[in-house]
Write an enzyme that holds these catalytic residues in place. Structure first.
Site, PDB file in Angstrom:
ATOM      1  N   ASP A 368      16.324  21.883  -6.677  1.00 15.67           N
ATOM      2  CA  ASP A 368      15.700  22.182  -5.769  1.00 15.67           C
ATOM      3  C   ASP A 368      16.413  23.945  -5.990  1.00 15.67           C
ATOM      4  O   ASP A 368      17.098  23.688  -6.512  1.00 15.67           O
ATOM      5  CB  ASP A 368      16.338  21.754  -4.739  1.00 15.67           C
ATOM      6  CG  ASP A 368      15.717  22.701  -2.880  1.00 15.67           C
ATOM      7  OD1 ASP A 368      15.163  23.442  -3.610  1.00 15.67           O
ATOM      8  OD2 ASP A 368      16.586  22.636  -2.358  1.00 15.67           O
ATOM      9  N   ASP A 679      18.857  18.788  -2.027  1.00 19.71           N
ATOM     10  CA  ASP A 679      19.492  18.453  -1.137  1.00 19.71           C
ATOM     11  C   ASP A 679      18.587  18.209   0.218  1.00 19.71           C
ATOM     12  O   ASP A 679      19.406  17.105   0.967  1.00 19.71           O
ATOM     13  CB  ASP A 679      20.038  18.987  -0.715  1.00 19.71           C
ATOM     14  CG  ASP A 679      20.355  20.701  -0.405  1.00 19.71           C
ATOM     15  OD1 ASP A 679      18.337  20.832  -0.790  1.00 19.71           O
ATOM     16  OD2 ASP A 679      20.287  21.732   0.197  1.00 19.71           O
ATOM     17  N   ASP A 683      13.069  16.895  -0.836  1.00 19.21           N
ATOM     18  CA  ASP A 683      13.243  16.112  -2.527  1.00 19.21           C
ATOM     19  C   ASP A 683      12.898  14.735  -2.419  1.00 19.21           C
ATOM     20  O   ASP A 683      13.164  14.277  -3.120  1.00 19.21           O
ATOM     21  CB  ASP A 683      14.752  16.902  -2.885  1.00 19.21           C
ATOM     22  CG  ASP A 683      14.744  18.908  -2.605  1.00 19.21           C
ATOM     23  OD1 ASP A 683      13.303  19.085  -2.683  1.00 19.21           O
ATOM     24  OD2 ASP A 683      16.062  19.033  -1.824  1.00 19.21           O
TER      25      ASP A 683
END
Length: 956
Positions: A368, A679, A683
């Site tokens: 990410d 995080d 995700d």
């Protein structure tokens, strides 16, 4: 906002809708998407009083109907099941089978003494289970310590009163009151908003706070573009809001993502697959070895009594025990546990032992962006005014850095004056605050973009002088229609004159400006200067920077500061600031090391494509100018096109959770071992589906931590590279002690097998009291060899220091076996060398055979027994590398030398201590015999050196 209907809720705006009989979620009502309907319709559909909210009784009824506003969690696993799970391993099954066979043989033999082999193997199995249980319990405690344990509360309007209640008690239909700093407790439809900005990065991946408003959407929109909705798990960065809750618990968008985890299959780690393969392979090998040897003896020997037959069966059990490296599961667990401890010291918490090695096999790391590769701290990077541009050094909220022009700090002059006015003006026209905590860290309160002006101002002029010079007397809040925010300030250095300071979108602000600040002068803002200002904005946008412009004008004595938006006209344009969520500098270094190690790094984010491409280029993930692929573009591809895109593209933007999961699955289908970092809640499904999910410990949500196998306590991407190095070293060391254990056990098996088959040539036939077949080693001696050579030295080899730079070679392929054909050749060759050394020593001291000795059977057997022990200790140095000389970094592992010394002393004791002589059938050896035994054992080392020299020559 604490009572009464909002401006949008107008009873005469539309025909009445029937009030819902219960608090059914909107997904089950006639209003399937609340973002596309007027707020009044949503309120009516939920059966809520727009002025007083729900009554306490109705709220309690709905809470009982729908349950707590919480995500469903898996029930805790009982301790006994966790302990039992430690035994679910093919190697453990093999050892348990060996225990049963040995017990049966012990019972048949008459139970004349303690079944020592059974006790030792059982202790090894229990020790292995205890190690795994304790280490996983430690990891669980560390994960729990990372969790935010404070209860989240929300402000709601119930019975006409504003109340603060636990967010778990929220129900559909509650009227939610939002203020700056609040966590959004549930999904809700906005009814009113004032400068409301919501930080949604945990849900959508968008790094900037999103401006929200109550206007209904004309059509269905992606999650990140539903501007009239707020969602559970996000937070209010700025402004206030008033909304009706439409969904709670698992019916929220966060709940939908969490629900995807249940449908996501968790793949076993590569190490788990490898250990399962080794267990199956050894199981087959043990059965074959036992059958071949027992069958050979039955064919070659004259079995006359039942005791002879039982003796042969006991020999088969002894061979089975010799063939199985019973210490392997415990050693493997210990090596992984030590690796976990080393990683924990570098802020990486591993939840499962077998996951440690997985990162070492990773060929792709999908990351990410926001908070993982970037700092999640908006920072002004460039400032452009009439006299030129500057670069602002330093990142984050700590005001460390300076404002430079062409590499040198700004000094007094027109450019410095313009920049000071712009940064001070941007700081005044905001509601953010910058403060330093007691431990020296800098933190903000309010909108991160506004805070960026505060930080940049301090970098330019130190402590903000504006606080002493200006006093706020009014504010014109930001609105999505105007895209501007203004404050009216009293200037104490200009006779308390009033000035309006405006910050906002450059294109909108420029259209309201008639003059331009150049140094200390005010000039007409003619077409050429206006074109230059617009070109500056375009240049900043091309660099993937978010742009905000600043303007001002002194108010006339006859102007009323409370006039409002009318004041935002005929402004003096100052300039434009370019803002970015900066990449972590350590992430760039880590990515460079990962690429050197043959690992592909990919960015998968919900952020803007241009921003994603810029950050990816800055970090070295892609070349500058590379375009990001969007979720919309992925949706347009068929399966083949999707797979091709995933093979070639490394930056993805504006993607949904389903896209992330699909990308991970496509990579795995292509033969990759995938590590996924993240995080946010968005995700979590991909974290669980990946070979190893890596969650952020500080900024990560609880859903992402639960789905991940590893958690970074410091949110540092560079820690992942250290974990990759650790994982590769662990796998190297696993191969080392596998090579050692298997070759040593092969030596024991071949000693028994060749000793039985070649008994006549070696002088073993007739050497016993009964004149029958004599075994070269006793079962207790085989067990002793395994006990002193399989444990300490193998464990020390498992923590062997890195001999070569493991980050200079490509990742291990999933199809590559821990025990490949090359290792099998080494194992068999070394086993033969050990067996020959031991058997020739026995023959050297026995009458008959190749050498006509004059010693007793016990003396000859003790000598062969000792040779086999010392041969395995010499083999420790051979096993440290497949091709490198044993003398390469010979003294790098002091623990290996220590365990070898301890094992050697124990062997001396079993030869010379009377009690041990009786237990293990040994007799004392003379000094001359000790010299012969050590010399014969060392032949294994010299054989290994010759074999490796040939191997290096062939490969060269």
């Amino acid at each position: 906002m604490t009572n009464g209907p909002t401006d949008e809720i107008d009873e005469d705006a539309e025909p009445d809708l029937p009030v819902a009989d219960s608090a059914a979620q909107l997904s089950a009502s006639s209003l399937s998407d609340p973002s596309m309907h007027d707020g009044r319709a949503v309120v009516r559909a939920l059966g809520t009083d727009a002025e007083a909210g729900l009554s306490a009784a109705e709220a309690a009824r709905r809470l009982a109907e729908h349950g707590p506003n919480a995500l469903s969690a898996a029930p805790p696993i009982p301790k006994w099941r966790r302990m039992l799970a430690q035994f679910q391993d093919p190697l453990i099954y093999l050892l348990l089978a060996a225990i049963v066979i040995a017990l049966v043989a012990w019972a048949i033999e008459g139970r004349s003494s303690w079944p020592v082999d059974v006790v030792v193997i059982a202790l090894v199995v229990l020790f292995n289970a205890l190690i795994g249980y304790v280490q996983e319990a430690k990891a669980e405690s560390a994960v729990a310590a990372l969790a935010q344990m404070t209860a989240v509360t929300s402000s709601v309007l119930r019975d006409g009163r504003l109340q603060r209640i636990p967010s778990e008690d929220l129900v559909p239909g509650d009227l939610l009151v939002l203020a700056e700093g609040d966590a959004v407790g549930a999904d809700a439809r906005l009814l009113r908003a004032a400068s409301l900005r919501v930080q949604e990065s945990s849900l959508t991946g968008e790094s900037e706070a999103v401006l929200k408003g109550p206007a209904a959407l004309p059509a269905a929109a992606p999650l990140g573009d539903r501007l009239c909705m707020v969602f559970k798990g996000t937070s209010v960065a700025q402004g206030t809001g008033y909304a009706v809750i439409t969904a709670t618990g698992m019916n929220t968008e966060m709940g939908a993502i969490a629900g995807m985890l249940d449908a996501t299959q968790e793949e076993p780690t590569p190490l788990q697959k490898e250990v399962a393969y080794i267990g199956r392979m050894l199981g087959i090998a043990v059965v074959i070895i036992a059958l071949v040897v027992v069958g050979t003896i039955l064919l070659l020997s004259d079995m006359r009594t039942t005791s002879d037959f039982i003796a042969v069966l006991l020999l088969g059990v002894s061979l089975a025990v010799a063939a199985v490296p019973e210490g392997l599961p415990a050693i493997l667990s210990m090596v992984l546990a030590l690796g976990v401890q080393r990683m924990a010291s570098h802020n990486a918490v591993v939840k499962k032992l077998s996951s440690v090695e997985t990162l070492g096999s990773a060929s792709v790391i999908c990351s990410d962006k926001t908070g993982t590769l970037t700092r999640s701290e908006m920072t002004i990077e460039r400032v452009m005014t009439a006299s030129g541009s500057s670069h602002v050094t330093g990142v984050g909220y700590a005001p460390h850095g300076r404002v430079e022009h062409e590499g040198t700090p700004l000094t007094d002059g027109p450019l410095h004056t313009e920049h000071l006015v712009l940064l001070s003006g941007g700081s005044l026209a905001s509601n953010a605050d910058l403060r330093q905590t007691e431990d020296g860290l800098w933190e903000i309160q309010g909108d991160p973009t506004e805070a960026a002006f505060l930080v940049a101002e301090r970098k330019l002029c130190g402590e903000a002088r504006r606080k002493r010079r200006f006093e706020r007397v009014g504010e014109i809040p930001f609105s999505s229609e105007r895209k501007l925010m203004s404050t009216i300030e009293r200037d104490h250095e200009q006779g308390d004159a009033l000035v309006v300071i405006t910050k906002g979108a450059p294109d909108v602000l420029i259209s309201r400006c008639t003059r331009l600040r150049v140094g200390s002068d005010i000039l007409p803002f003619d077409e050429s200067r206006r074109a230059r200002a617009l070109a500056d904005v375009e240049q900043l946008s091309d660099a993937a920077l978010r742009t905000l412009a600043v303007a001002y004008r002194p108010l006339g004595e006859d102007e009323d500061p409370l006039t409002g938006e009318a004041l935002e006209q005929e402004l003096i344009f100052v300039g434009t600031a370019g803002i970015i969520d900066p990449p972590r500098p350590e992430a760039a270094i880590a990515i460079r090391e990962a690429r050197q190690a043959g690992i592909r790094v990919m960015m998968i984010t919900g952020d803007h494509p241009r921003t994603a491409a810029r950050i990816a280029a800055d970090l070295g993930i892609v070349e500058p100018g590379t375009r990001a692929i969007t979720g919309v573009e992925l949706d347009a591809l068929d399966d083949a096109g999707f797979a091709a895109a995933v093979r070639s593209a490394s930056v993805y933007a504006r993607v949904a959770p389903a896209h992330k999961l699909h990308i991970v699955d496509a990579l795995q289908a292509d033969g990759n071992v995938v590590a996924m970092t993240g995080d946010g809640v968005n995700d979590a499904p991909a974290l669980k589906s990946a070979d190893i999910g890596v969650a952020m410990g500080v900024t990560g949500t609880e859903v992402s931590k639960e789905a991940a196998k590893m958690i970074l306590a410091d949110d540092n991407f560079a820690t992942i590279v250290e974990a990759v190095r650790e994982g590769r070293c662990i796998f190297d060391n696993i191969r080392k002690f596998l090579r050692y254990l298997l070759s040593s056990n092969m030596g024991e098996v071949l000693t028994i097998f060749l000793g039985v088959v070649g008994a006549g040539a070696l002088g073993l036939t007739g050497a016993g009291d009964g004149g029958g077949l004599v075994l070269p080693l006793l079962a207790t001696q085989i067990l002793w060899i395994n006990l002193i050579t399989d444990s300490g030295p193998a464990l020390a080899m498992g923590i062997d220091p890195e001999t070569d730079d493991v980050m200079t070679r490509p990742p291990r392929k999933p199809s590559e076996r821990a025990i490949d054909a090359s290792m099998w050749r080494s194992v068999i060759a070394t086993g033969f060398a050990m067996a020959l050394a031991a058997l020739l020593t026995i023959d050297l001291y026995l009458p008959g055979g190749f050498f006509d000795g004059d010693r007793t059977l016990d003396n000859a057997r003790t000598a062969g027994f000792t040779v086999l022990v010392f041969a395995q200790l010499f083999n420790c140095f051979n096993a440290r590398s497949e091709a490198a000389s044993a003398f390469h970094r010979l003294f790098a592992n002091r623990w290996l030398w220590l365990t070898i010394a301890v094992s050697a002393l124990l062997q001396v004791a079993v030869v010379h201590v009377g009690v041990l002589n009786v237990a293990f059938g040994t007799v004392a050896l003379t000094p001359d015999q000790w010299l012969v035994c050590v010399a014969m054992a060392s032949s294994v080392l010299w054989f290994g050196e010759v074999r490796k020299l040939v191997l290096r020559t062939v490969r060269a």
